[in-house]
Enzyme design. Structure first.
Site, PDB file in Angstrom:
ATOM      1  N   GLU A  98       0.813  -1.206   0.000  1.00  0.00           N
ATOM      2  CA  GLU A  98       0.000   0.000   0.000  1.00  0.00           C
ATOM      3  C   GLU A  98       0.847   1.257   0.000  1.00  0.00           C
ATOM      4  O   GLU A  98       1.997   1.265   0.456  1.00  0.00           O
ATOM      5  CB  GLU A  98      -0.910   0.007   1.233  1.00  0.00           C
ATOM      6  CG  GLU A  98      -1.960  -1.092   1.168  1.00  0.00           C
ATOM      7  CD  GLU A  98      -3.080  -0.888   2.179  1.00  0.00           C
ATOM      8  OE1 GLU A  98      -3.712   0.180   2.160  1.00  0.00           O
ATOM      9  OE2 GLU A  98      -3.298  -1.794   2.980  1.00  0.00           O
ATOM     10  N   CYS A 111       3.500   8.494   1.099  1.00  0.00           N
ATOM     11  CA  CYS A 111       4.021   7.515   2.045  1.00  0.00           C
ATOM     12  C   CYS A 111       4.102   6.181   1.294  1.00  0.00           C
ATOM     13  O   CYS A 111       3.090   5.685   0.821  1.00  0.00           O
ATOM     14  CB  CYS A 111       3.020   7.462   3.205  1.00  0.00           C
ATOM     15  SG  CYS A 111       3.365   6.211   4.407  1.00  0.00           S
ATOM     16  N   CYS A 118       6.273  -7.103   6.984  1.00  0.00           N
ATOM     17  CA  CYS A 118       7.412  -6.672   7.799  1.00  0.00           C
ATOM     18  C   CYS A 118       7.700  -7.764   8.828  1.00  0.00           C
ATOM     19  O   CYS A 118       6.785  -8.377   9.369  1.00  0.00           O
ATOM     20  CB  CYS A 118       7.084  -5.363   8.528  1.00  0.00           C
ATOM     21  SG  CYS A 118       8.483  -4.728   9.495  1.00  0.00           S
ATOM     22  N   CYS A 122       5.976  -5.495  15.450  1.00  0.00           N
ATOM     23  CA  CYS A 122       5.541  -4.516  16.458  1.00  0.00           C
ATOM     24  C   CYS A 122       4.081  -4.782  16.820  1.00  0.00           C
ATOM     25  O   CYS A 122       3.245  -5.005  15.940  1.00  0.00           O
ATOM     26  CB  CYS A 122       5.731  -3.095  15.950  1.00  0.00           C
ATOM     27  SG  CYS A 122       7.459  -2.740  15.558  1.00  0.00           S
ATOM     28  N   CYS A 125       1.112  -2.606  15.298  1.00  0.00           N
ATOM     29  CA  CYS A 125       1.164  -2.292  13.866  1.00  0.00           C
ATOM     30  C   CYS A 125       0.508  -3.396  13.038  1.00  0.00           C
ATOM     31  O   CYS A 125       0.851  -4.575  13.178  1.00  0.00           O
ATOM     32  CB  CYS A 125       2.621  -2.130  13.451  1.00  0.00           C
ATOM     33  SG  CYS A 125       2.870  -1.942  11.674  1.00  0.00           S
ATOM     34  N   CYS A 337      -0.691   5.803   9.719  1.00  0.00           N
ATOM     35  CA  CYS A 337       0.461   4.959   9.979  1.00  0.00           C
ATOM     36  C   CYS A 337       0.050   3.703  10.729  1.00  0.00           C
ATOM     37  O   CYS A 337      -0.709   3.768  11.691  1.00  0.00           O
ATOM     38  CB  CYS A 337       1.474   5.696  10.850  1.00  0.00           C
ATOM     39  SG  CYS A 337       2.576   6.708   9.901  1.00  0.00           S
TER      40      CYS A 337
HETATM   41  N1  SAH Z   1       9.113   0.231   9.789  1.00  0.00           N
HETATM   42  C1  SAH Z   1       9.341   1.619   9.866  1.00  0.00           C
HETATM   43  C2  SAH Z   1       8.509   2.431   8.894  1.00  0.00           C
HETATM   44  C3  SAH Z   1       7.106   1.982   8.642  1.00  0.00           C
HETATM   45  S1  SAH Z   1       6.018   2.138  10.023  1.00  0.00           S
HETATM   46  C4  SAH Z   1       9.155   2.114  11.286  1.00  0.00           C
HETATM   47  O1  SAH Z   1       8.664   1.347  12.108  1.00  0.00           O
HETATM   48  O2  SAH Z   1       9.534   3.256  11.555  1.00  0.00           O
HETATM   49  C5  SAH Z   1       5.699   3.894   9.969  1.00  0.00           C
HETATM   50  C6  SAH Z   1       5.365   4.499  11.317  1.00  0.00           C
HETATM   51  O3  SAH Z   1       4.070   4.090  11.749  1.00  0.00           O
HETATM   52  C7  SAH Z   1       6.318   4.123  12.424  1.00  0.00           C
HETATM   53  O4  SAH Z   1       6.644   5.245  13.200  1.00  0.00           O
HETATM   54  C8  SAH Z   1       5.477   3.147  13.205  1.00  0.00           C
HETATM   55  O5  SAH Z   1       5.950   2.982  14.496  1.00  0.00           O
HETATM   56  C9  SAH Z   1       4.125   3.789  13.120  1.00  0.00           C
HETATM   57  N2  SAH Z   1       2.995   2.966  13.490  1.00  0.00           N
HETATM   58  C10 SAH Z   1       2.831   1.650  13.272  1.00  0.00           C
HETATM   59  N3  SAH Z   1       1.640   1.242  13.742  1.00  0.00           N
HETATM   60  C11 SAH Z   1       1.032   2.340  14.256  1.00  0.00           C
HETATM   61  C12 SAH Z   1      -0.232   2.568  14.872  1.00  0.00           C
HETATM   62  N4  SAH Z   1      -1.116   1.574  15.028  1.00  0.00           N
HETATM   63  N5  SAH Z   1      -0.513   3.823  15.271  1.00  0.00           N
HETATM   64  C13 SAH Z   1       0.371   4.832  15.079  1.00  0.00           C
HETATM   65  N6  SAH Z   1       1.565   4.681  14.494  1.00  0.00           N
HETATM   66  C14 SAH Z   1       1.897   3.437  14.078  1.00  0.00           C
HETATM   67 FE1  SF4 Z   2       7.468  -3.116  10.811  1.00  0.00          FE
HETATM   68 FE2  SF4 Z   2       5.221  -1.961  11.595  1.00  0.00          FE
HETATM   69 FE3  SF4 Z   2       7.217  -2.239  13.314  1.00  0.00          FE
HETATM   70 FE4  SF4 Z   2       7.457  -0.463  11.280  1.00  0.00          FE
HETATM   71  S1  SF4 Z   2       5.994  -0.381  12.987  1.00  0.00           S
HETATM   72  S2  SF4 Z   2       8.973  -1.977  12.005  1.00  0.00           S
HETATM   73  S3  SF4 Z   2       6.294  -1.568   9.689  1.00  0.00           S
HETATM   74  S4  SF4 Z   2       6.060  -3.917  12.342  1.00  0.00           S
END
Ligand code: SAH
Ligand code: SF4
Length: 349
Positions: A98, A111, A118, A122, A125, A337
Site C-alpha cells: 500500500e 508515504c 514486515c 511490532c 502495527c 500509519c
Molecule cells: N518500519 C518503519 C517504517 C514503517 S512504520 C518504522 O517502524 O519506523 C511507519 C510508522 O508508523 C512508524 O513510526 C510506526 O511505528 C508507526 N505505526 C505503526 N503502527 C502504528 C499505529 N497503530 N498507530 C500509530 N503509528 C503506528
Molecule cells: Fe514493521 Fe510496523 Fe514495526 Fe514499522 S511499525 S517496524 S512496519 S512492524
C-alpha cells in the site's frame, strides 16, 4: 534479514547504478541510463516500445532481460475529509503493498512501502502482524510515488518510507529508490524532502549518516524504557535504547541534521509519568524533534488511544524538548500509519 527479490521483478529490481551496470555489460553508453530513468520515472511509460529515442535492438534486449511490469492498482480509497488517498498495488509476482497520498496546501507527500509485510512484529502495527512476504526493489518503491503523483495530477514534493516494511532491513534497495526519487532524470524530489522511518536498526542509522545526500531520518522509539520497548517492538530487542540514543547523537554530529523521533501514545503503556520522564531523559542533549501520534487502533492489537497527547507534549516542551502532536489524516479510510495491511488482497475488506 532480507528476503530476496523474485527474479521476475525485472527493471523494478534495479536502481540507476544497477541499470548502468547492465548497460555497461552490453557495451552501451552511460547516457542511456538517463534516458531510461526519464522514460520510467519522469514520464512513466508502460512499455519499452514507447522509449522512442532508444535503438530498437536495445529496446528488445530490455524487454527480454528486464521486463517492465507496471504496478496494478487493486484498490483506491479517497478520504472525504481531506482528500488523503490510499492505494493497494499488486506487484509482478502477485505480492501486494500500500501507499498513501497526503495533499496539504502546495505540498503532496507520498508515504510508500519498502517491503511487502514486515518481519519486526511490532504489537501495535497492522503490517507487523502479517510477517514479511518479501523485499521491494528500488523501482517498485519509486513507482508507487510516481503513480500517486499521477493520480493527483500534481508533482510529488515529499516522500516518506513510512508505509509497510522496515526500510533498513532492505537498505540498498531503499537507498536506490531514494536516489531515483531524488534524480533530476527521475522524480526530482529534493533530498531533504525524502524521509526514511526506521524502527531503530543501529547499523542502518550509521550507514545513513554517511550517505552523501541530505536525506531525512525518522526513528520510531515508542518507549525509552527498555522493557516496554521490548514488549512493543520485539524485532528490535537487540538494538537497545542506549545504543539507539548513541546512534542518534552520532547521526546529528555527523550530519548536523535533526532527526524526528516517532512516539505513538498508547494509554497506560507509554504515556505514564515514568515513561514521559524516560522520554525526556532520552531526548535531553540530543538534536531531535518528537512527533507524538495518538496510536491508531488496529484490530487484534491491544492498544487504546489516550487523550494525553497534549499533556505529553507540554511535559516535553516544558523540559526543553522540541515536540508536536501529529495531525491525523484520512481517518475515514484508515490511511494512518500502522493501519496498512494486505487484507484487501485477501478479500476481507
Ligand atoms: N518500519 C518503519 C517504517 C514503517 S512504520 C518504522 O517502524 O519506523 C511507519 C510508522 O508508523 C512508524 O513510526 C510506526 O511505528 C508507526 N505505526 C505503526 N503502527 C502504528 C499505529 N497503530 N498507530 C500509530 N503509528 C503506528
Ligand atoms: Fe514493521 Fe510496523 Fe514495526 Fe514499522 S511499525 S517496524 S512496519 S512492524
Amino acid at each position: 534479514m532480507t528476503a530476496p527479490l523474485p527474479s521476475g521483478a525485472g527493471v523494478a529490481a534495479l536502481d540507476r547504478a544497477g541499470l548502468e551496470d547492465w548497460l555497461a555489460r552490453r557495451g552501451e553508453a552511460r547516457f542511456r541510463a538517463s534516458q531510461i530513468v526519464r522514460w520510467l520515472y519522469a514520464r512513466g511509460v508502460a512499455t519499452y516500445d514507447e522509449m522512442t529515442d532508444l535503438p530498437a535492438a536495445l529496446r528488445g534486449a530490455l524487454a527480454e532481460e528486464l521486463p517492465l511490469t507496471p504496478l496494478v492498482l487493486e484498490h483506491r480509497a479517497v478520504s472525504r475529509i481531506d482528500d488523503t488517498r490510499r492505494y493497494l498495488w499488486r506487484l509482478a509476482d502477485g505480492a501486494t503493498v500500500e501507499s498513501v497520498g497526503l495533499p496539504a496546501g502546495d505540498r503532496l507527500t507520498v508515504c510508500f512501502s519498502t517491503q511487502a509485510g514486515c518481519a519486526m512484529g511490532c504489537s501495535f502495527c497492522a503490517t507487523g502482524q502479517g510477517g514479511l512476504s518479501r523485499d521491494l526493489g528500488p523501482g517498485e518503491m519509486a513507482e508507487q510515488v510516481r503513480r500517486v503523483g499521477e493520480d493527483f495530477g500534481r508533482r510529488v514534493t515529499n516522500a516518506v518510507a513510512m508505509g509497510q516494511g522496515e526500510p533498513f532491513a532492505n537498505y540498498d534497495a531503499t537507498l536506490g529508490a531514494l536516489r531515483l526519487m531524488n534524480d533530476p532524470d527521475g522524480l526530482g524530489i529534493g533530498a531533504r524532502h525524502l524521509t526514511v522511518s526506521t524502527c531503530g536498526i543501529v547499523a542502518g542509522i550509521e550507514r545513513f549518516a554517511a550517505e552523501p545526500e541530505q536525506f531525512t531520518l525518522a526513528v520510531s522509539l515508542h518507549s525509552a524504557v527498555q522493557e516496554t520497548r521490548d514488549r512493543l517492538m520485539p524485532g528490535v530487542r537487540t538494538q537497545t535504547v542506549s545504543r539507539l540514543r548513541a546512534a542518534l547523537a552520532s547521526y546529528a554530529a555527523a550530519t548536523g541534521r535533526r532527526p524526528s523521533v516517532e512516539f505513538a501514545l498508547i494509554a497506560g503503556v507509554n504515556d505514564t509519568p515514568a515513561e514521559v520522564d524516560a522520554l525526556v531523559r532520552f531526548c535531553t542533549g540530543l538534536l531531535v524533534h518528537v512527533n507524538l501520534i495518538p496510536v491508531n487502533p488496529v484490530p487484534g492489537a491491544d492498544a487504546t488511544r489516550p487523550d494525553a497527547a497534549a499533556r505529553v507534549r507540554d511535559a516535553l516542551v516544558g523540559a526543553g524538548v522540541e515536540a508536536t502532536v501529529r495531525a491525523e489524516r484520512g481517518v475515514d479510510i484508515e490511511a494512518a500509519c500502522g493501519q496498512l495491511t494486505q487484507r484487501h488482497a485477501a478479500g476481507e475488506a
